[in-house]
Design a protein around this motif. Sequence first.
Motif, PDB file in Angstrom:
ATOM      1  N   LYS A 265       0.829  -1.349  -0.101  1.00  0.00           N
ATOM      2  CA  LYS A 265      -0.206   0.001  -0.164  1.00  0.00           C
ATOM      3  C   LYS A 265       0.771   1.230   0.006  1.00  0.00           C
TER       4      LYS A 265
ATOM      5  N   SER B 234       0.687  11.320  -8.186  1.00  0.00           N
ATOM      6  CA  SER B 234      -0.732  11.512  -7.661  1.00  0.00           C
ATOM      7  C   SER B 234      -1.462  12.456  -8.869  1.00  0.00           C
TER       8      SER B 234
ATOM      9  N   PRO C  34      -5.350   9.622  -6.998  1.00  0.00           N
ATOM     10  CA  PRO C  34      -6.004   8.664  -6.198  1.00  0.00           C
ATOM     11  C   PRO C  34      -7.396   8.820  -6.044  1.00  0.00           C
ATOM     12  N   ARG C  35      -8.192   7.821  -5.667  1.00  0.00           N
ATOM     13  CA  ARG C  35      -9.579   7.564  -5.423  1.00  0.00           C
ATOM     14  C   ARG C  35      -9.767   7.194  -3.912  1.00  0.00           C
ATOM     15  N   ASN C  36     -11.027   7.547  -3.229  1.00  0.00           N
ATOM     16  CA  ASN C  36     -11.233   7.034  -1.943  1.00  0.00           C
ATOM     17  C   ASN C  36     -11.834   5.888  -2.016  1.00  0.00           C
ATOM     18  N   SER C  37     -12.287   5.429  -2.910  1.00  0.00           N
ATOM     19  CA  SER C  37     -12.917   4.207  -2.861  1.00  0.00           C
ATOM     20  C   SER C  37     -12.895   3.525  -4.224  1.00  0.00           C
TER      21      SER C  37
ATOM     22  N   GLU D  44      -7.919  12.092 -14.986  1.00  0.00           N
ATOM     23  CA  GLU D  44      -9.179  11.610 -14.333  1.00  0.00           C
ATOM     24  C   GLU D  44      -9.974  10.533 -14.968  1.00  0.00           C
TER      25      GLU D  44
END
Length: 322
Positions: A27, A61, A66-69, A210
């Motif tokens: 991670k 980044s 990055p994505r939160n979910s 994106e």
Amino acid sequence: MNAPLMSIQVSRFTCGGMAVGFAASHKLVDGATFKAFLTALTFISRGDCNDVKQPDFEQASLLFPPRNSLPQNHLSLMETLWFTEGNYITRRFVFNPKAIAMLRAKAKAGRPDAKPTRIQTLTCFVWKCCMAASKAISGSPKPSILVEAVDLRSRTKPPISDTSTGNVFWWATALVNPMGTKTELPELVNILNEATALYDSDYTQTLQGEEGFKTMSEYCNQLEELFSLEKPDIFAFTSWCHSGFTKTNFGWGEPIWAGHMGKAGSAFKNLTMFIETKDGKGIEAWVTLDEERMTILERDPEFLAFASPNPKISPLNIISVL
């Protein structure tokens, strides 16, 4: 999880030898990130602080936001592919320079224009033998997927620094259906070449920004559809050759040996990791398979004609990377 993101252990032995072990969460780092970290750590340890390259926490980044979910079906797919509970074991095999040269000659198949690399050749050779083991178990050939980790840093537009921190890689994917495609070494190398060449095209740009998540989602959806229909085998490969780990020097001199994984664990399957030997001429393959396939691989005369199972290591100044 309460597990640390990184652990370092130094072990001293009565013979005077020393082992330095590292374990890091994926991670936090990929191979290139860990290489940059370890290089900086050795410079600091030797007092060469002016040579330390600062990590870059922004470039990756910005290109890969990055994505939160993540969608649950993608998470479930990854768990199914890589983290299915089972009796998986890891074995170390070494290919000496002569064996590598012989396999590369086989991969060329009389084509003077073909120039398979050492890693391409060994990747496809191990894949070929794993497919043979699967066939021996099931009694019939089945579709097989190879995925190889591709570092995206040098392939982005513009390229980003080697010190860019994060998991900046994606998978090159090759599929073989033994019923319709030859599975000899030259054909497998060609298939792998086509898969990795994709990342030297404009495809890498579709992973950026994106809209990049859309491309990655399409990749996962294709895998999900394939697994729902055919239940193929999947084998992953990654190379840490040219990482510099065999030259790591904390001020005590270079290690005589560096290994880069121990037991992969009871829920991580079908992974092969490569690292060069100390002299740079041979290559070690750390192979993780389920016990049944590994038993067949360890007795495969074609495999053993080129691979030496766990040859002896001298016990001084060892570095292990997990």
